[in-house]
Enzyme design. Sequence first.
Site, short mmCIF file in Angstrom:
data_model
loop_
_atom_site.label_atom_id
_atom_site.label_comp_id
_atom_site.label_asym_id
_atom_site.label_seq_id
_atom_site.Cartn_x
_atom_site.Cartn_y
_atom_site.Cartn_z
N TYR A 142 -5.82 -15.08 6.04
CA TYR A 142 -7.04 -14.37 5.65
C TYR A 142 -8.30 -15.03 6.20
O TYR A 142 -9.30 -14.36 6.44
CB TYR A 142 -7.17 -14.34 4.12
N LYS A 189 8.31 -18.31 4.55
CA LYS A 189 9.10 -17.83 5.68
C LYS A 189 9.38 -19.06 6.56
O LYS A 189 8.99 -19.13 7.73
CB LYS A 189 8.30 -16.73 6.42
N ASP A 221 11.05 -12.17 2.77
CA ASP A 221 11.75 -10.88 2.92
C ASP A 221 12.80 -10.72 1.82
O ASP A 221 12.93 -9.67 1.19
CB ASP A 221 12.35 -10.70 4.33
N ASP A 245 -0.41 -11.54 -1.75
CA ASP A 245 -1.06 -10.23 -1.80
C ASP A 245 0.00 -9.13 -1.85
O ASP A 245 -0.06 -8.21 -2.67
CB ASP A 245 -1.96 -10.05 -0.57
N ASP A 249 1.38 -6.69 -5.40
CA ASP A 249 1.37 -5.23 -5.51
C ASP A 249 2.78 -4.72 -5.79
O ASP A 249 2.99 -3.82 -6.61
CB ASP A 249 0.86 -4.57 -4.22
#
Length: 368
Positions: A142, A189, A221, A245, A249
């Site tokens: 970000y 990851k 994942d 983020d 959600d």
Amino acid sequence: MEKKIAVLAGDGIGPEVVAQGIKALDAVGARFGHKFTYCNADVGAIAIDRWGDPLPESTLISCVESDAILFGAIGDPKYDNDPNAKVRPEQGLLRLRKSLGLFCNIRPVITHPNLLHLSPLRPENIEGVDLVIYRELTSGIYFGEKHLSDDKMYAFDKCEYHVVEIERIAHLAFKAAQNRKKKVTLVDKANVLETSRLWRRTVTKVAKNYPDIELDFMFVDNAAMQMIICPKQFDVILTNNMFGDIISDESSVLTGSLGMLPSSSIGEKTSLFEPIHGSYPQAAGKDIANPIGTIFSVALMLENFELHEEARTVRNAVRFCLTKGIGTPDINPNIKYTCSQMGDIISAWIEDERLNQARISESVSTII
Ligand code: IPM
Ligand code: MG
């Protein structure tokens, strides 16, 4: 207790949900004898329209001078659909997070027994879910260097992390786990990304200070899949800015509506409290948005002020509504309560559920 709260309602449904959060705070003030004063300030698209800047200096000053920030939502389709926009509402929130050093974003996800049917997932898999996401908020992809070539044929966003940035949030995640189910899952990851390997090494070292906490690792994942097939395995999820983020959600699907989830962002200065949902422009001005994410965020704010009984009362008021089937259309498509009716019922309950029984029943029974 007296507290000064900066109110940044922002865009879309932000002002509507924040108004209900303030009703809840005022009700807490009335019941428990606290004084909350509010200072409204512009942020996001509305601030671009008024000041040409999504985070005007005066807004930042109000935030720094306050004891807490109540934030609504940010974003406007006119910017989303314009890839060439020079200034974007979201930059206001990102700059605010960075300027206030809000490095730790905490997103609790708890399912409610009465809402299990709203989720597309099987009730038996989501019943009793109680997890919390610790998302790093002021670094990573970000905030890394961004670039778009002059011919617009090449772009990059750099993902960077320093050990200190990982350590400080890791400590907070382990401390949270000590008061919970004593498990931290680092989502990364590390099979591909160097920054993720730095996270693994650093978090493994920090874990040595917390021998009572179990630490495990999960590739993002796989975590995205596990969140759906077996969410009860999680207690504290620790992760970077981008992965946090996305999976937060995703986790809202467990609760039946994105409108349910609150968050707190803490760090070096004043803390910020906001629902995790966006500005939902299609619903703006219609009084249909779910204010529960904001009202739960108010409960997190009260916890932050060490007002635990007050926070519990707010949560119980929301629980009362959920148990009685009182909700906005996203959680109760049959009997549609408006956003402001929800705020009225919840605040009347907070003020005094017994004394205000008549007021509450009247609000409940006038809804057809
Ligand atoms: C969130 C939001 C923000 C983010 C946007 C509005 C910049 O999605 O708080 O999760 O990506 O952090
Ligand atoms: Mg998000």
